[in-house]
Scaffold this active site. Structure first.
Site, mmCIF file in Angstrom:
data_model
loop_
_atom_site.group_PDB
_atom_site.id
_atom_site.type_symbol
_atom_site.label_atom_id
_atom_site.label_comp_id
_atom_site.label_asym_id
_atom_site.label_seq_id
_atom_site.Cartn_x
_atom_site.Cartn_y
_atom_site.Cartn_z
ATOM 1 N N GLY A 155 0.970 -1.135 0.136
ATOM 2 C CA GLY A 155 0.082 0.048 0.008
ATOM 3 C C GLY A 155 1.016 1.404 0.028
ATOM 4 O O GLY A 155 1.912 1.291 0.922
ATOM 5 N N ARG A 210 13.484 9.960 -2.108
ATOM 6 C CA ARG A 210 14.456 11.299 -2.527
ATOM 7 C C ARG A 210 15.559 10.979 -1.434
ATOM 8 O O ARG A 210 16.611 11.111 -1.859
ATOM 9 C CB ARG A 210 13.416 12.400 -2.215
ATOM 10 N N ASP A 234 -0.534 2.268 8.327
ATOM 11 C CA ASP A 234 -1.340 1.363 9.523
ATOM 12 C C ASP A 234 -0.345 1.272 10.651
ATOM 13 O O ASP A 234 -1.058 1.032 11.846
ATOM 14 C CB ASP A 234 -1.377 -0.310 9.028
ATOM 15 N N ARG A 278 -27.615 13.202 29.107
ATOM 16 C CA ARG A 278 -26.908 14.348 29.545
ATOM 17 C C ARG A 278 -27.102 15.537 28.818
ATOM 18 O O ARG A 278 -26.437 16.689 28.887
ATOM 19 C CB ARG A 278 -25.494 13.940 29.946
ATOM 20 N N ARG A 283 -25.957 7.571 10.652
ATOM 21 C CA ARG A 283 -25.084 7.947 9.382
ATOM 22 C C ARG A 283 -23.824 7.272 9.242
ATOM 23 O O ARG A 283 -23.020 7.370 10.461
ATOM 24 C CB ARG A 283 -25.131 9.546 8.888
ATOM 25 N N HIS A 292 -9.941 4.963 0.985
ATOM 26 C CA HIS A 292 -8.538 5.199 0.427
ATOM 27 C C HIS A 292 -8.245 6.946 0.164
ATOM 28 O O HIS A 292 -7.091 7.316 0.006
ATOM 29 C CB HIS A 292 -8.338 4.753 -1.015
HETATM 30 O O1 F6P Z 1 -1.795 -1.447 4.424
HETATM 31 C C1 F6P Z 1 -2.694 -0.204 4.300
HETATM 32 C C2 F6P Z 1 -4.071 -0.301 3.606
HETATM 33 O O2 F6P Z 1 -4.460 0.835 3.313
HETATM 34 C C3 F6P Z 1 -4.860 -0.803 4.705
HETATM 35 O O3 F6P Z 1 -5.113 0.018 5.820
HETATM 36 C C4 F6P Z 1 -6.045 -1.343 4.097
HETATM 37 O O4 F6P Z 1 -6.664 -2.332 4.813
HETATM 38 C C5 F6P Z 1 -5.269 -1.784 2.875
HETATM 39 O O5 F6P Z 1 -4.150 -1.134 2.574
HETATM 40 C C6 F6P Z 1 -6.133 -1.565 1.622
HETATM 41 O O6 F6P Z 1 -5.563 -2.302 0.638
HETATM 42 P P1 F6P Z 1 -5.923 -2.178 -0.772
HETATM 43 O O7 F6P Z 1 -5.656 -0.625 -1.460
HETATM 44 O O8 F6P Z 1 -5.519 -3.138 -1.844
HETATM 45 O O9 F6P Z 1 -7.449 -2.020 -1.089
#
Ligand code: F6P
Length: 322
Positions: free
Chosen positions: A11, A21, A128, A212, A246, A252
């Site tokens: 990812g 860089r 993560d 509350r 909601r 992403h």
């Molecule tokens: O490991 C990074 C991450 O964005 C995780 O948080 C998420 O579960 C996974 O990759 C999503 O993967 P993909 O981009 O393949 O859907």
């Protein structure tokens, strides 16, 4: 050592470009040749490489994504794939490889180093934050800030409309993003895989809040929480107490955008340190930042070591939500 290579894998995350860089500029500064491998291990097996110099990494420190592109390769996990990759490295005259990515990428680097005699060093980069050996991974703080901006925006509409919102954030099987963004956003409920979710207790807290005088609430759930996905949890809460809810899945969005200053500095320090290790002849290692100091661990420490979430953050969030 005359020639090294760098690749990004798994990812993508903000700060990878700053890391590339740093690797390239440090290598050039030390008089090494450096090549970039495109599309991670997939590109390595296909010899998809590009020569790099200081000018090829100009103007990228602030960009999200990765100029080298990235991929997840199932073929590379096989012995056959790794053999092809190691032959490519040898044919290209590459004497050391910097692998930037998360746990899966580190496992790939580990296999190349141990089983195929390719000197590898890992740089932890994943939103993560689930890699042992570094307090923070490159990209994590940027993702937290994106999630936080989402929470803040939802807070406006939740308050205006007297509504209950459930926001799902990424993190694979860990709750770091949920916990940090939730604490920073002052949310009422945080659900993370590290703490067993009791939906009856969640409903009790929500009802207590209403009693509350709270007219709106925000809950954050990590995608890996054992209670299920946000839509499933939202439906269960609605069934239990009848509140309209909601659901927002940030997805992403959290992986893109410009890296924070902290991520750029982290990437610059770790990328540079990785090249330093290869020059010293160290291999099969990862670099990490512990208490603001660069530390070196065996690559396998990334998944064998302990990377515990700070539960005092959770306790604090509970106090703040009362
Ligand atoms: O490991 C990074 C991450 O964005 C995780 O948080 C998420 O579960 C996974 O990759 C999503 O993967 P993909 O981009 O393949 O859907």
């Amino acid at each position: 050592m005359e020639k090294i290579a760098v690749l990004t894998s798994g990812g993508d995350c903000p700060g990878m470009n700053a890391g590339i860089r740093a690797v390239v500029r440090k290598a050039c500064h030390q008089g090494l040749k450096v090549v970039g491998i495109r599309r991670g291990f997939e590109g390595l097996m296909e010899r998809d490489v590009v020569s790099m110099d200081s000018s090829s990494v100009s103007g990228i420190i602030h960009q999200g994504g990765t100029v080298l592109k990235t991929a997840r390769s199932s073929f590379f996990k096989t012995g056959e794939g790794q053999k092809i990759a190691s032959e490519a490295i040898k044919e290209l005259g590459i004497e050391g490889l910097v692998v930037m990515g998360g746990e899966g990428s580190f496992r790939g680097a580990y296999a190349l180093d141990k089983d195929w005699n390719i000197p590898c060093v890992g740089v932890p980069a994943t939103i993560d934050n689930d890699i042992a050996g570094s307090d923070l991974t490159i990209g994590f703080m940027s993702a937290v800030n994106v999630a936080l901006e989402g929470i803040d925006r939802i807070r406006d509409t939740a308050t205006a409309f007297d509504r209950l919102f459930l926001i799902e954030v990424m993190g694979r099987t860990s709750g770091f993003i949920a916990l940090w963004a939730g604490l920073a956003g002052g949310v009422e409920v945080i659900l993370i895989p590290e703490i067993k979710t009791d939906l009856n207790e969640v409903c009790r807290k929500l009802k207590e809040g209403r009693r509350r005088g709270k007219t709106s609430s925000i809950m954050v759930v990590a995608e890996g929480d054992e209670a299920g996905g946000a839509f499933e949890i939202g439906e269960k809460i609605r069934e239990k107490i009848g509140y309209e809810i909601r659901v927002v899945v940030l997805g992403h969005l959290q992986r893109g955008g410009s890296p924070t200053a902290l991520d750029r500095i982290l990437a610059t320090r770790l990328g540079s340190a990785a090249v330093g290790l290869l020059i010293k002849g160290e291999r099969g290692k990862m670099v990490g930042m512990v208490s603001n100091q660069i530390k070196v661990f065996p690559l396998e420490y990334a998944w064998k070591g302990e990377k515990k979430i700070d539960l005092s953050f959770y306790d604090l969030s509970q106090v703040m939500a009362t």
